[in-house]
Design a protein around this motif. Structure first.
Motif, PDB file in Angstrom:
ATOM      1  N   ASN A 142      48.130  39.033  37.972  1.00 25.45           N
ATOM      2  CA  ASN A 142      47.227  39.942  37.273  1.00 25.45           C
ATOM      3  C   ASN A 142      47.812  41.341  37.058  1.00 25.45           C
ATOM      4  O   ASN A 142      47.071  42.308  36.902  1.00 25.45           O
ATOM      5  N   PHE A 143      49.136  41.438  37.028  1.00 29.65           N
ATOM      6  CA  PHE A 143      49.784  42.716  36.764  1.00 29.65           C
ATOM      7  C   PHE A 143      49.976  42.908  35.261  1.00 29.65           C
ATOM      8  O   PHE A 143      50.359  41.979  34.552  1.00 29.65           O
ATOM      9  N   GLU A 144      49.710  44.114  34.801  1.00 30.27           N
ATOM     10  CA  GLU A 144      50.008  44.474  33.422  1.00 30.27           C
ATOM     11  C   GLU A 144      51.415  45.067  33.347  1.00 30.27           C
ATOM     12  O   GLU A 144      52.044  45.343  34.371  1.00 30.27           O
ATOM     13  N   ALA A 145      51.886  45.276  32.131  1.00 33.26           N
ATOM     14  CA  ALA A 145      53.279  45.705  31.959  1.00 33.26           C
ATOM     15  C   ALA A 145      53.565  47.024  32.668  1.00 33.26           C
ATOM     16  O   ALA A 145      54.631  47.187  33.286  1.00 33.26           O
ATOM     17  N   ASP A 146      52.652  47.980  32.602  1.00 28.40           N
ATOM     18  CA  ASP A 146      52.888  49.270  33.259  1.00 28.40           C
ATOM     19  C   ASP A 146      53.017  49.110  34.772  1.00 28.40           C
ATOM     20  O   ASP A 146      53.823  49.795  35.412  1.00 28.40           O
ATOM     21  N   ASP A 147      52.202  48.221  35.358  1.00 26.45           N
ATOM     22  CA  ASP A 147      52.292  47.960  36.798  1.00 26.45           C
ATOM     23  C   ASP A 147      53.644  47.348  37.145  1.00 26.45           C
ATOM     24  O   ASP A 147      54.288  47.736  38.124  1.00 26.45           O
ATOM     25  N   LEU A 148      54.065  46.401  36.345  1.00 20.19           N
ATOM     26  CA  LEU A 148      55.348  45.742  36.582  1.00 20.19           C
ATOM     27  C   LEU A 148      56.503  46.732  36.451  1.00 20.19           C
ATOM     28  O   LEU A 148      57.435  46.726  37.267  1.00 20.19           O
ATOM     29  N   ARG A 149      56.415  47.571  35.433  1.00 25.29           N
ATOM     30  CA  ARG A 149      57.481  48.556  35.220  1.00 25.29           C
ATOM     31  C   ARG A 149      57.601  49.487  36.429  1.00 25.29           C
ATOM     32  O   ARG A 149      58.705  49.812  36.879  1.00 25.29           O
ATOM     33  N   GLY A 156      41.301  37.126  22.149  1.00 30.92           N
ATOM     34  CA  GLY A 156      41.285  38.112  23.221  1.00 30.92           C
ATOM     35  C   GLY A 156      40.204  37.867  24.251  1.00 30.92           C
ATOM     36  O   GLY A 156      40.063  38.647  25.209  1.00 30.92           O
ATOM     37  N   GLN A 157      39.442  36.806  24.079  1.00 28.42           N
ATOM     38  CA  GLN A 157      38.341  36.525  25.003  1.00 28.42           C
ATOM     39  C   GLN A 157      38.860  36.113  26.374  1.00 28.42           C
ATOM     40  O   GLN A 157      39.723  35.232  26.479  1.00 28.42           O
ATOM     41  N   ARG A 158      38.337  36.737  27.400  1.00 26.27           N
ATOM     42  CA  ARG A 158      38.658  36.384  28.777  1.00 26.27           C
ATOM     43  C   ARG A 158      37.546  35.523  29.373  1.00 26.27           C
ATOM     44  O   ARG A 158      36.378  35.668  28.995  1.00 26.27           O
ATOM     45  N   THR A 159      37.934  34.686  30.315  1.00 29.01           N
ATOM     46  CA  THR A 159      36.935  33.927  31.071  1.00 29.01           C
ATOM     47  C   THR A 159      36.869  34.406  32.513  1.00 29.01           C
ATOM     48  O   THR A 159      36.054  33.922  33.290  1.00 29.01           O
ATOM     49  N   GLY A 160      37.750  35.339  32.873  1.00 36.02           N
ATOM     50  CA  GLY A 160      37.775  35.906  34.216  1.00 36.02           C
ATOM     51  C   GLY A 160      37.837  37.419  34.153  1.00 36.02           C
ATOM     52  O   GLY A 160      37.678  38.028  33.092  1.00 36.02           O
ATOM     53  N   THR A 161      38.106  38.030  35.282  1.00 38.17           N
ATOM     54  CA  THR A 161      38.092  39.483  35.420  1.00 38.17           C
ATOM     55  C   THR A 161      39.340  40.117  34.812  1.00 38.17           C
ATOM     56  O   THR A 161      40.450  39.632  35.020  1.00 38.17           O
ATOM     57  N   HIS A 162      39.142  41.214  34.084  1.00 36.89           N
ATOM     58  CA  HIS A 162      40.279  41.997  33.598  1.00 36.89           C
ATOM     59  C   HIS A 162      40.886  42.738  34.783  1.00 36.89           C
ATOM     60  O   HIS A 162      40.154  43.254  35.643  1.00 36.89           O
ATOM     61  N   PRO A 163      42.223  42.835  34.857  1.00 36.02           N
ATOM     62  CA  PRO A 163      42.839  43.540  36.002  1.00 36.02           C
ATOM     63  C   PRO A 163      42.294  44.956  36.217  1.00 36.02           C
ATOM     64  O   PRO A 163      42.179  45.395  37.368  1.00 36.02           O
ATOM     65  N   ARG A 164      41.967  45.650  35.151  1.00 28.25           N
ATOM     66  CA  ARG A 164      41.473  47.015  35.320  1.00 28.25           C
ATOM     67  C   ARG A 164      40.068  47.064  35.906  1.00 28.25           C
ATOM     68  O   ARG A 164      39.604  48.126  36.342  1.00 28.25           O
ATOM     69  N   ASP A 165      39.378  45.923  35.905  1.00 28.18           N
ATOM     70  CA  ASP A 165      38.032  45.868  36.469  1.00 28.18           C
ATOM     71  C   ASP A 165      38.021  45.371  37.911  1.00 28.18           C
ATOM     72  O   ASP A 165      36.946  45.231  38.505  1.00 28.18           O
TER      73      ASP A 165
END
Length: 272
Positions: free
Chosen positions: A139-146, A261-270
């Motif tokens: 659940n890491f986004e690109a900025d987190d990975l960077r 873009g529909q999610r079925t689970g939690t967005h990492p920022r949430d």
């Protein structure tokens, strides 16, 4: 049987794994053993799932420990820190009782807490100690990975994220490809909601396979991996039967049009 993928630490990952999220404790051993019998060689667990003891019992009773990759994850709530990660890992070791763990992931970055780099340094220590073979994130986004890469110099072997035809995560996949990170999908079937999609039903009929097989084949043809859950032995076997057909260019273009873009689970920022 799906192939394996090369990881950036020199190990290999089965392209399709068996996930144990929301598998009831009373069924965990049975489902795990049925999965192993069906051919799964990656079993994806987590401390949050609450069934690691039963997973460990199944692995030990299977007699197949050397053939299997077993994964767990550090939850990081209410405390996310290096010390808590090391403490939780020790508890996972005790619960599983299978020796060195094959794969350990940070379950959520919880970016607003500002602690995931410190947690990652604890993961690096565990790997250096030989207590876990491969380390990664979820659940890491690109900025987190960077930030992880820039501050530690150690690139995660994989990032397990929600991905399916509604949410293919193309930009994140491109970042992964640039840095040698494998994209591993959780909720690869959109928590089952994709199984009734008319477009996918038509493609499945064309190839005389199930919708689940179509979507899992799509994941593999994108070059990624997936963790799929079922408690039914027949579906467990079917979800691994992905070699007898291939999606053609028309199929792939049709599936691409489903992106919303529909999610079925939690967005990492949430999840903080």
């Amino acid at each position: 049987m799906p192939a394996t993928l090369d990881l950036n630490d020199g190990t290999r990952l089965p392209s399709v794994g068996l996930g144990l999220y929301k598998v009831p404790i009373a069924q965990t051993s049975e489902v795990t053993l049925a999965g192993i019998e069906a051919g799964y060689r990656l079993i994806d667990g987590a401390s949050f799932y609450g069934n690691e003891r039963e997973l460990g019992e199944a692995i030990r009773s299977s007699g197949r420990r050397d053939d299997l990759l077993v994964a767990s994850k550090f939850w990081g709530d209410p405390v996310q820190s290096r010390a808590q990660a090391l403490e939780d890992f020790a508890e996972t070791e005790r619960e599983l009782g299978i020796g060195p763990l094959d794969l350990y992931l940070i379950h959520w970055p919880r970016s607003s807490r500002g602690a995931f780099v410190d947690v990652w340094r604890g993961f690096i220590e565990l790997q250096q100690q030989g207590r876990v073979r491969t380390i990664g994130v979820a659940n890491f986004e690109a900025d987190d990975l960077r930030r992880l890469i820039d501050e530690t110099g150690v690139v995660p072997a994989l990032n397990q994220v929600e991905s399916h035809p509604w949410l293919p995560q193309h930009a994140l996949r491109s970042f992964h490809d640039e840095h040698g990170i494998v994209t591993q999908a959780w909720s690869p079937l959109g928590r089952g909601r994709l199984l009734d999609d008319p477009t996918l039903v038509r493609i499945a009929a064309k190839h005389a396979v199930s919708v689940a097989q179509i979507v899992l084949r799509w994941h593999l043809q994108l070059g990624g991996a997936a963790v799929v859950k079922s408690v039914h032995p027949e579906r467990l076997r079917q979800n691994l039967d992905l070699d007898g057909f291939e999606l053609d260019d028309d199929d792939l273009a049709t599936i691409a049009a489903l992106e919303s873009g529909q999610r079925t689970g939690t967005h990492p920022r949430d999840r903080q």
